[in-house]
Design a protein around this motif. Structure first.
Motif, short mmCIF file in Angstrom:
data_model
loop_
_atom_site.label_atom_id
_atom_site.label_comp_id
_atom_site.label_asym_id
_atom_site.label_seq_id
_atom_site.Cartn_x
_atom_site.Cartn_y
_atom_site.Cartn_z
N LEU A 4 0.83 -1.20 0.00
CA LEU A 4 0.00 0.00 0.00
C LEU A 4 0.87 1.26 0.00
CD1 LEU A 4 -2.79 1.29 0.14
CD2 LEU A 4 -2.69 1.08 2.65
N ALA A 5 1.99 1.21 0.74
CA ALA A 5 2.90 2.35 0.80
C ALA A 5 3.49 2.63 -0.58
CB ALA A 5 4.01 2.10 1.81
N ALA A 27 9.75 6.77 3.69
CA ALA A 27 9.89 6.42 5.10
C ALA A 27 8.62 6.76 5.89
CB ALA A 27 11.09 7.15 5.70
N ILE A 28 8.03 7.91 5.59
CA ILE A 28 6.79 8.31 6.27
C ILE A 28 5.67 7.33 5.94
CG2 ILE A 28 4.98 10.09 6.33
CD1 ILE A 28 7.23 12.15 5.84
N LEU A 29 5.55 6.95 4.66
CA LEU A 29 4.50 6.01 4.24
C LEU A 29 4.74 4.63 4.84
CD1 LEU A 29 4.25 7.05 0.47
CD2 LEU A 29 2.56 7.49 2.26
N PRO A 35 1.58 11.81 5.18
CA PRO A 35 2.47 12.89 4.73
C PRO A 35 1.72 14.21 4.65
CG PRO A 35 2.54 10.98 3.24
CD PRO A 35 1.35 10.80 4.13
N LYS A 36 2.45 15.29 4.88
CA LYS A 36 1.88 16.63 4.80
C LYS A 36 2.64 17.43 3.75
CE LYS A 36 0.93 16.66 9.79
NZ LYS A 36 1.23 17.37 11.07
N CYS A 37 1.90 18.12 2.89
CA CYS A 37 2.58 18.92 1.87
C CYS A 37 1.97 20.31 1.80
CB CYS A 37 2.51 18.24 0.51
SG CYS A 37 1.09 18.71 -0.50
N TYR A 38 2.72 21.21 1.18
CA TYR A 38 2.13 22.51 0.89
C TYR A 38 2.50 22.93 -0.52
CZ TYR A 38 5.60 26.42 0.91
OH TYR A 38 6.57 27.32 0.58
N TRP A 39 1.53 23.58 -1.16
CA TRP A 39 1.74 24.20 -2.47
C TRP A 39 1.39 25.66 -2.31
CZ3 TRP A 39 -1.99 26.65 -5.67
CH2 TRP A 39 -1.51 27.03 -6.93
N GLY A 40 2.29 26.53 -2.75
CA GLY A 40 2.06 27.96 -2.57
C GLY A 40 1.98 28.71 -3.88
N CYS A 178 5.21 21.01 7.05
CA CYS A 178 5.04 20.07 5.95
C CYS A 178 6.20 19.08 5.88
CB CYS A 178 4.92 20.82 4.62
SG CYS A 178 6.48 21.49 4.02
N ASP A 179 5.95 17.95 5.21
CA ASP A 179 6.99 16.95 4.95
C ASP A 179 7.60 17.14 3.57
OD1 ASP A 179 6.66 15.41 7.42
OD2 ASP A 179 4.70 14.87 6.59
#
Length: 441
Positions: A4-5, A27-29, A35-40, A178-179
Motif C-alpha cells: 500500500l505504501a 519512510a513516512i509512508l 504525509p503533509k505537503c504545501y503548495w504555494g 510540511c513533509d
C-alpha cells in the motif's frame, strides 16, 4: 505485489518532472504516517490555465491520503519586485482564493480537505521574523540571488526584497509543518536552497516535488504578465479559440509546441483522472467528484477503444476521428504529419472551453467575486470620473444683493436732510461763474 505504501508513493510522484528526497516520503509512508505537503502561489497577475497542472496533481495527493495546505503567499507577492502593489495584495489574495476554489470544484477535488493559509497570518509574527534574521545572518547575497533567479523578477538593479524571497519560502516549510513542498520545476533552486539552509537553523530537511512547466502559446514560459502567451481562467470561448488559433503549432514539430505540451501536461491527466474516477479508483479520497461542476466526461469521443485518453474529431472524408492511449502515440502521429495542426488546435480549444465553462459560470453568479476582480485588477485604461464641483452659497454682504433693504441709519439720515439737492449740472455752472467774477475783479 506492491505494498500500500508503494502504491501511495506511485500516486504521489506520477507525472512529475523531478523528485528530490523521495526517500523521506517513502519512510513516512512505510511507518503508516500521513504525509503533509504545501503548495504555494503568490497572488500577482491573473491566474492562467497553466495552473491546471499543479491543481490537478493535488487530486493524486488526496488519493494517497496526503494532508494538503494551499498557501496564498501575499507577503511574497509584494516582495517580488512590486509585482503586486501593497494596496492591491489583499484584493488579489481574495481573488486567487475564489478562483482556486472554483477550479478545484470544477475538477471534482473536494475543497473541504484543503487547508487555505495566508502568508501574512504567520509571516509577521515575532518568531518568524527572528528566524528570518537568523537566516539572513548566514545566507550570502550570491546564494539568495541564485536561489530566486528563476522565480523572482530579474531587473538590472535588484531590490533587497527579492533577495528575501527564497529565505521566506524556505521558512514556510517549517511554519506550515510540511513533509514536502510541491511546485513547478522553476522552483528547483529555491528548493535546493531550503534543503541546504533549513538544517543550519536546526530544522529538518524536507522533500521537494516538481511538476513540469507548461510552455506559452507562442513558446517560452506561460506567464501571467504576457497576455498573448496564456489563456486566463475567465476567458470567453471566442477568446480561447482565437488564442489557440494564433498559437505556434508548426506541422511536424513536437519539440517546441505549446499546444502539444498542453495536451500532455493538462488535458490527458484530467482525462485520466475522470476515467479512473468513473471506475472508482480514487484511493483514500472517497469524496472525489462529489459536488463537481461542469462536464466530467473525459476528452474521449464515442466509439473510441478501451484505454483511449484523448480523441481528436475529424470528418470521415479526412480519415475519421483519431483516438490516443498515450501522448507518445499522439506525438508520433503529429511528427509524421498524420495529424494536422488545425485538427489538433480545434480539439484542444474545445477541451479548454469545456474546462473553463463551470469556472466562468461560477464567476458570473458571484457578485462579490466580480467586485473583488475589479478591485484586484483595475482597468489601467479607465479614465477617472470627473467630479463636479459642488455649488456653495455665499451670502452677499449687508445692503448688497437683489433683495437688499437700506440700513436703518441711512434711512434716518436721508429723512433728516432738508436742504434741496443741487443737480450736478447747476453746481458746475455756479462754479464757472464764480471763477469769472474773480478774474474780472
Amino acid at each position: 505485489m506492491a505494498s500500500l505504501a508503494d502504491e501511495k508513493y506511485e500516486l504521489i510522484t506520477r507525472r512529475l518532472q523531478e523528485v528530490l528526497g523521495g526517500d523521506l516520503i517513502k519512510a513516512i509512508l512505510a511507518e503508516g504516517r500521513t504525509p503533509k505537503c504545501y503548495w504555494g502561489t503568490a497572488p500577482t497577475g491573473r491566474p492562467h490555465i497553466g495552473y491546471f497542472v499543479p491543481l490537478t496533481k493535488i487530486a493524486d495527493f488526496l488519493r494517497a491520503g496526503v494532508e494538503v495546505t494551499i498557501l496564498l503567499a501575499d507577503v511574497h507577492a509584494f516582495l517580488d519586485n512590486l509585482k503586486a502593489p501593497l494596496e492591491l495584495v489583499a484584493h488579489r489574495t481574495e481573488y486567487y482564493k475564489k478562483i482556486l476554489l472554483a477550479v478545484f470544484t470544477s475538477l471534482g477535488i473536494p475543497t473541504s480537505k484543503l487547508r487555505f493559509v495566508e502568508g501574512s497570518s504567520y509571516q509577521l509574527t515575532k518568531e518568524y521574523n527572528l528566524d528570518n534574521y537568523r537566516l539572513c545572518a548566514i545566507v550570502t547575497e550570491h546564494d539568495a540571488k541564485k536561489a530566486g533567479a528563476e522565480v523572482v523578477k530579474q531587473v538590472e538593479s535588484p531590490l533587497l526584497s527579492g533577495l528575501l524571497y527564497p529565505g521566506l519560502q524556505a521558512l514556510d516549510e517549517q511554519y506550515l509543518d510540511c513533509d514536502f513542498q510541491f511546485g513547478g520545476v522553476d522552483q528547483r533552486k529555491i528548493f535546493t536552497f531550503a534543503e541546504l539552509y533549513l538544517p543550519r537553523l536546526g530544522y529538518k530537511k524536507r522533500a521537494h516535488l516538481m511538476n513540469p512547466m507548461v510552455p506559452g502559446l507562442g513558446g517560452g514560459k506561460m506567464s501571467s504578465s504576457d497576455p498573448d502567451s496564456k489563456i486566463d481562467f475567465l476567458d470567453a470561448p471566442e477568446v480561447v479559440r482565437r488564442k489557440i488559433k494564433k498559437a505556434f503549432c508548426e506541422e511536424g514539430n513536437v519539440d517546441e509546441n505549446g499546444v502539444l505540451s498542453f495536451v500532455e501536461a493538462v488535458l490527458i491527466p484530467i482525462s485520466q483522472l475522470r476515467i479512473e474516477r468513473a471506475k472508482g479508483q480514487t484511493g483514500a479520497d472517497a469524496d472525489e467528484g462529489a459536488g463537481a461542476t461542469g462536464s466530467q466526461r473525459p476528452f474521449v469521443l464515442e466509439g473510441a477503444s478501451e484505454g483511449t485518453v484523448f480523441s481528436i474529431f475529424r470528418k470521415e472524408e479526412y480519415g475519421g476521428s483519431l483516438h490516443y492511449a498515450s501522448i507518445e502515440q499522439l506525438k508520433e502521429d503529429f511528427k509524421e504529419r498524420k495529424l494536422h495542426p488545425k485538427d489538433l488546435k480545434t480539439a484542444v480549444a474545445d477541451a479548454i472551453v469545456q474546462l473553463l465553462d463551470p469556472i466562468r459560470q461560477a464567476f458570473e453568479k458571484d457578485e462579490e467575486w466580480q467586485k473583488v476582480e475589479k478591485l484586484a485588477y483595475p482597468d489601467p485604461n479607465a479614465k477617472p470620473e470627473k467630479k463636479k464641483k459642488a455649488k456653495v452659497y455665499h451670502p452677499p454682504p449687508p445692503g448688497k444683493g437683489k433683495n437688499a433693504k437700506p440700513a436703518d441709519g441711512a434711512a434716518a439720515g436721508e429723512a433728516a436732510s432738508t436742504e434741496p439737492a443741487v443737480p450736478a449740472e447747476g453746481a458746475h455752472s455756479a462754479a464757472e461763474a464764480a471763477k469769472q467774477q474773480e478774474t474780472s475783479s
